[in-house]
Design a protein around this motif. Structure first.
Motif, PDB file in Angstrom:
ATOM      1  N   HIS A 161       0.663  -1.292   0.025  1.00 36.90           N
ATOM      2  CA  HIS A 161      -0.090  -0.113  -0.127  1.00 36.90           C
ATOM      3  C   HIS A 161       0.980   1.346   0.017  1.00 36.90           C
ATOM      4  O   HIS A 161       0.897   1.839   0.986  1.00 36.90           O
ATOM      5  N   ILE A 162       1.383   1.495  -1.156  1.00 37.29           N
ATOM      6  CA  ILE A 162       2.503   2.573  -1.132  1.00 37.29           C
ATOM      7  C   ILE A 162       1.581   3.816  -1.051  1.00 37.29           C
ATOM      8  O   ILE A 162       0.842   4.075  -1.912  1.00 37.29           O
ATOM      9  N   ARG A 173       3.538   0.622   7.618  1.00 35.81           N
ATOM     10  CA  ARG A 173       4.636   0.691   6.954  1.00 35.81           C
ATOM     11  C   ARG A 173       4.569   0.133   5.461  1.00 35.81           C
ATOM     12  O   ARG A 173       3.436  -0.706   5.273  1.00 35.81           O
ATOM     13  N   ALA A 174       5.353   0.523   4.607  1.00 34.08           N
ATOM     14  CA  ALA A 174       5.044   0.161   3.223  1.00 34.08           C
ATOM     15  C   ALA A 174       6.501   0.167   2.439  1.00 34.08           C
ATOM     16  O   ALA A 174       7.540   0.640   3.060  1.00 34.08           O
ATOM     17  N   TRP A 175       6.622  -0.388   1.327  1.00 37.66           N
ATOM     18  CA  TRP A 175       7.821  -0.306   0.712  1.00 37.66           C
ATOM     19  C   TRP A 175       7.666  -0.384  -1.192  1.00 37.66           C
ATOM     20  O   TRP A 175       6.591  -0.577  -1.514  1.00 37.66           O
ATOM     21  N   ASP A 176       8.429  -0.124  -1.666  1.00 36.13           N
ATOM     22  CA  ASP A 176       8.675  -0.167  -2.985  1.00 36.13           C
ATOM     23  C   ASP A 176      10.057  -0.382  -3.408  1.00 36.13           C
ATOM     24  O   ASP A 176      10.853  -0.482  -2.447  1.00 36.13           O
ATOM     25  N   GLU A 177      10.512  -0.472  -4.715  1.00 34.96           N
ATOM     26  CA  GLU A 177      11.708  -0.903  -5.256  1.00 34.96           C
ATOM     27  C   GLU A 177      12.800   0.331  -4.772  1.00 34.96           C
ATOM     28  O   GLU A 177      14.134  -0.043  -4.718  1.00 34.96           O
ATOM     29  N   ARG A 236       7.310   4.653   6.375  1.00 30.09           N
ATOM     30  CA  ARG A 236       6.913   4.500   7.752  1.00 30.09           C
ATOM     31  C   ARG A 236       6.103   5.534   8.234  1.00 30.09           C
ATOM     32  O   ARG A 236       6.239   6.652   8.129  1.00 30.09           O
ATOM     33  N   CYS A 237       4.777   5.358   8.545  1.00 29.06           N
ATOM     34  CA  CYS A 237       3.815   6.444   9.057  1.00 29.06           C
ATOM     35  C   CYS A 237       4.253   6.648  10.582  1.00 29.06           C
ATOM     36  O   CYS A 237       4.202   5.963  11.551  1.00 29.06           O
ATOM     37  N   ILE A 238       4.704   7.840  10.745  1.00 26.79           N
ATOM     38  CA  ILE A 238       4.982   8.070  12.392  1.00 26.79           C
ATOM     39  C   ILE A 238       4.020   8.913  13.173  1.00 26.79           C
ATOM     40  O   ILE A 238       4.127   8.912  14.326  1.00 26.79           O
ATOM     41  N   ALA A 239       2.756   9.262  12.504  1.00 28.70           N
ATOM     42  CA  ALA A 239       1.669   9.701  13.045  1.00 28.70           C
ATOM     43  C   ALA A 239       0.518   9.947  12.083  1.00 28.70           C
ATOM     44  O   ALA A 239       0.691   9.489  11.078  1.00 28.70           O
ATOM     45  N   PRO A 267      -3.364   9.200   3.858  1.00 29.99           N
ATOM     46  CA  PRO A 267      -3.837   8.708   5.082  1.00 29.99           C
ATOM     47  C   PRO A 267      -3.062   7.470   5.478  1.00 29.99           C
ATOM     48  O   PRO A 267      -2.439   6.551   4.830  1.00 29.99           O
ATOM     49  N   CYS A 268      -2.876   7.433   6.801  1.00 31.54           N
ATOM     50  CA  CYS A 268      -1.987   6.209   7.431  1.00 31.54           C
ATOM     51  C   CYS A 268      -2.420   6.260   8.971  1.00 31.54           C
ATOM     52  O   CYS A 268      -2.976   7.447   9.469  1.00 31.54           O
TER      53      CYS A 268
END
Length: 329
Positions: free
Chosen positions: A291-292, A305-309, A314-317, A299-300
């Protein structure tokens, strides 16, 4: 029983066939006539018309309410006792007591037609003491052969339902039914219970036999409403996930009281452990749907957390992302 409209037929050799006139009375006993002298006995109630007798065709009353005491510890007193012994080479089915009902009543008649019904009324005692243990039906098969691994069955109760063709959309063909009383608020302690004494092992508390058989649903709880847990296990018990007909398995899931974790275990050890405070211990973590976020304000929820190449996110708030670049090495 002399007031009952009963017919008696003694089955003998055709050459010596005899007939008897109703009613059947106790005077037949010790008279030398077939029937109570070891020959088959047949009692027939009136079949139709104005002479239909709605009382019991055969009734045995034992009234000990007005007598005092009596009885021996662990002695079984029988109101009706049928005892038979097979020969060593008996080829047939020996049914000690048979109840057969040919039911042709219409559904609209609202009749309850039962081949065999046992009812025990548990009533108050004379001094308020709790009423003794009561069985409405008791069926035992005790294996006294001494064979450690028998290949022939010793079955306490067998329930068969036949004649069904095609699916039963209304689920009205039932092998075993445990129902509460007809009164609102009735309470039954256990719907189905398997118990044993200390030191006795039941190989399968509940088992579906015959490898290759097909069942629609293994355990269906969808129609129930539970005030407690739908499935309840004690600490240290588990659910096997890849069992076979012999009862062996290599993967299971349950609560481990040693470290107080919900654990998924394989032959290689615990693959997943979750503690009561939410800490998770996993052998490998693979995120297949990251879910990039489209932007740093997407929104988070905090901790997501998420990732791509190229980046790790990281959602901190709430609705606040940060990212770090990824590189080869």
């Amino acid at each position: 029983m002399g007031s009952l409209a009963l017919g008696l037929a003694g089955l003998t050799c055709p050459a010596t066939a005899q007939t008897y006139s109703p009613p059947f009375t106790a005077s037949v006993a010790n008279s030398g006539q077939p029937g109570l002298q070891g020959m088959p006995l047949f009692l027939a109630n009136s079949f139709s018309g104005a002479n239909f007798d709605d009382r019991a065709t055969l009734r045995v009353d034992r009234d000990v309410e007005t007598t005092s005491g009596g009885g021996k510890p662990w002695w079984t007193y029988k109101a009706f006792w049928a005892n038979t012994t097979t020969s060593f080479v008996s080829p047939g089915f020996e049914w000690v007591v048979t109840a057969e009902l040919n039911n042709r009543a219409r559904k609209s008649a609202n009749a309850q037609n039962v081949a065999m019904n046992g009812t025990a009324w548990k009533k108050p005692t004379d001094n308020g003491e709790e009423t003794g243990t009561t069985w409405a039906g008791n069926f035992n098969c005790v294996d006294q052969t001494g064979i450690p691994n028998p290949t022939t069955s010793c079955i306490g109760v067998e329930l068969d339902i036949g004649g069904a063709v095609g699916p039963d959309a209304n689920r009205q063909r039932v092998l075993a039914h445990a129902g509460a009383g007809g009164e609102a608020g009735s309470h039954v302690a256990y719907g189905y219970m398997v118990s044993t004494g200390p030191g006795v092992t039941i190989d399968r508390a509940f088992s579906t036999a015959n490898v290759g058989s097909t069942f629609g649903i293994g355990l269906d709880l969808a129609g129930g409403s539970f005030s407690g847990a739908a499935v309840l296990l004690a600490p240290g018990q588990w659910v096997g996930l890849d069992g076979n007909a012999e009862g062996t398995f290599s993967r299971f899931f349950g609560f481990n009281p040693v470290d107080s974790t919900l654990t998924y275990m394989t032959r290689g050890g615990p693959m997943l452990r979750v503690t009561d405070d939410g800490a998770a211990y996993v052998g490998r973590l693979i995120e297949t749907l990251p879910h990039i976020p489209a932007s740093s304000s997407a929104p988070c929820v905090a901790g997501e957390r998420a990732w791509d190449e190229s980046f790790e996110y990281r959602c901190i708030a709430p609705n606040r992302w940060k990212r770090a670049a990824l590189s080869d090495w």
